[in-house]
Every structure is written in C-alpha cells, then in structure tokens.
Design a protein around this motif. Structure first.
Motif, PDB file in Angstrom:
ATOM      1  N   GLN A  31      -4.125 -13.707 -10.401  1.00  0.00           N
ATOM      2  CA  GLN A  31      -2.959 -13.634  -9.518  1.00  0.00           C
ATOM      3  C   GLN A  31      -3.346 -13.900  -8.064  1.00  0.00           C
ATOM      4  N   GLN A  60      -0.097 -12.733  -3.023  1.00  0.00           N
ATOM      5  CA  GLN A  60       1.365 -12.614  -2.964  1.00  0.00           C
ATOM      6  C   GLN A  60       1.927 -12.178  -4.318  1.00  0.00           C
ATOM      7  N   GLN A  61       1.399 -12.732  -5.401  1.00  0.00           N
ATOM      8  CA  GLN A  61       1.851 -12.331  -6.737  1.00  0.00           C
ATOM      9  C   GLN A  61       1.524 -10.859  -7.002  1.00  0.00           C
ATOM     10  N   GLU A  76       3.985  -8.624  -5.047  1.00  0.00           N
ATOM     11  CA  GLU A  76       5.287  -8.540  -5.714  1.00  0.00           C
ATOM     12  C   GLU A  76       5.195  -7.684  -6.981  1.00  0.00           C
ATOM     13  N   LYS A 125       4.975  -3.988  -5.956  1.00  0.00           N
ATOM     14  CA  LYS A 125       6.259  -3.532  -5.413  1.00  0.00           C
ATOM     15  C   LYS A 125       7.288  -3.315  -6.520  1.00  0.00           C
ATOM     16  N   LYS A 126       7.227  -4.124  -7.552  1.00  0.00           N
ATOM     17  CA  LYS A 126       8.199  -4.050  -8.653  1.00  0.00           C
ATOM     18  C   LYS A 126       7.784  -3.049  -9.731  1.00  0.00           C
ATOM     19  N   LYS A 128       5.383   0.501  -6.515  1.00  0.00           N
ATOM     20  CA  LYS A 128       4.459   1.025  -5.502  1.00  0.00           C
ATOM     21  C   LYS A 128       3.621   2.172  -6.049  1.00  0.00           C
ATOM     22  N   ASP A 168       4.327  -2.486   2.970  1.00  0.00           N
ATOM     23  CA  ASP A 168       3.697  -3.741   2.560  1.00  0.00           C
ATOM     24  C   ASP A 168       2.267  -3.799   3.086  1.00  0.00           C
TER      25      ASP A 168
END
Length: 151
Positions: A96, A99-100, A103, A106-107, A125, A133
């Motif tokens: 990954q 950025q991947q 995300e 976070k999800k 998180k 972030d």
C-alpha cells in the motif's frame, strides 16, 4: 498525546476494570492491517514511481502506536494471536501507498470484510477518534520502519 489520554480517561473511568476495558477496546485496533491487499508499492519509502510518501515522524508515530496500536499488534509490532497481524511481515503494508494506508486506518475494516483474515473488527482510527491525520501519518512513518517486506 495528552488529548488521547484525556479522551481515553473519559471513555474508561478510573477503577479496577479500566485497564481491562481499554485493552479490550484497543484489542480491536488495526488487526487487519496485515491482511490481504493488492500488489504494487514497496515499503520503506519506495512506494513506486507514481506514489509519494506522506512524510511523518516515525518517533512520534511509535508513541501513538504504543498508546493505541500495541495492544493488538504487540509491543514490537509482531502481532498478537487472535487480534492484530504483524506489521513486520505484512505484505499488505508493503503493498500500500502511504495515502492508501491513511484511508484504510481512517475507515477501519469490519470482521465481515472478506479481506479481514483475523475476523476481528478494526475500528476506524484504531478505536481512537481523537487521532488526527498527522497522528496517523506519523504511525504510517513508524509502520514503514518496522515492516521488513521487500527490504
């Protein structure tokens, strides 16, 4: 970091079960981070020609890791049986981009997701909504230092 302690204090009032309650909740932290994943980027900052590192401070990321992620992924990021996968040997992390991963963290990933091989929920998180972030980017920087796949 103080914010994290304050938020956790609000979630887990002082008492004999505080540590157990916190451990159980944090036991859901990032367990699927070592699961599945597509091909592509390599770890260690070389995420392919088209991807860029988000930067981050690995030392600060380690502090966040120890407070939020270690209960599932272990103090050395080597995983905990039945909870979180090893970050050290994770093909998923290696595949990954930063950025991947941002995300993904976070999800989160529910236990019902077919790509979740632990079948344990990973809450968004890592169960700590107070993380920014910047905190997560620092965790990713730390993640890159411990992941040994493709190095």
């Amino acid at each position: 970091m103080e914010k994290t302690k304050t938020k956790l204090g609000a979630l887990f009032p002082a008492g004999p079960t505080r540590g157990l309650a916190a451990a159980l909740l944090l036991g859901l932290v990032l367990p699927a981070a070592g699961c599945g994943g597509g091909g592509g980027a390599k770890a260690g900052g070389d995420h392919g020609a088209h991807a860029t590192s988000l930067g981050g401070d690995a030392a600060r990321g380690k502090q966040v890791y120890m407070n939020t992620c270690a209960s599932c992924h272990g103090p050395n990021a080597e995983g905990m049986p039945g909870l979180g996968k090893s970050w050290v040997t994770s093909e998923f992390i290696a595949s990954q981009t930063d950025q991947q991963l941002l995300e993904f963290i976070k999800k989160g990933r529910p236990a019902t997701d077919p790509a979740n091989t632990t079948k344990v929920d990973m809450p968004p998180k890592g169960g700590n909504p107070a993380l920014t972030d910047e905190d997560l980017i620092n965790v990713i920087a730390f993640m890159r230092t411990v992941n040994k796949v493709n190095k």
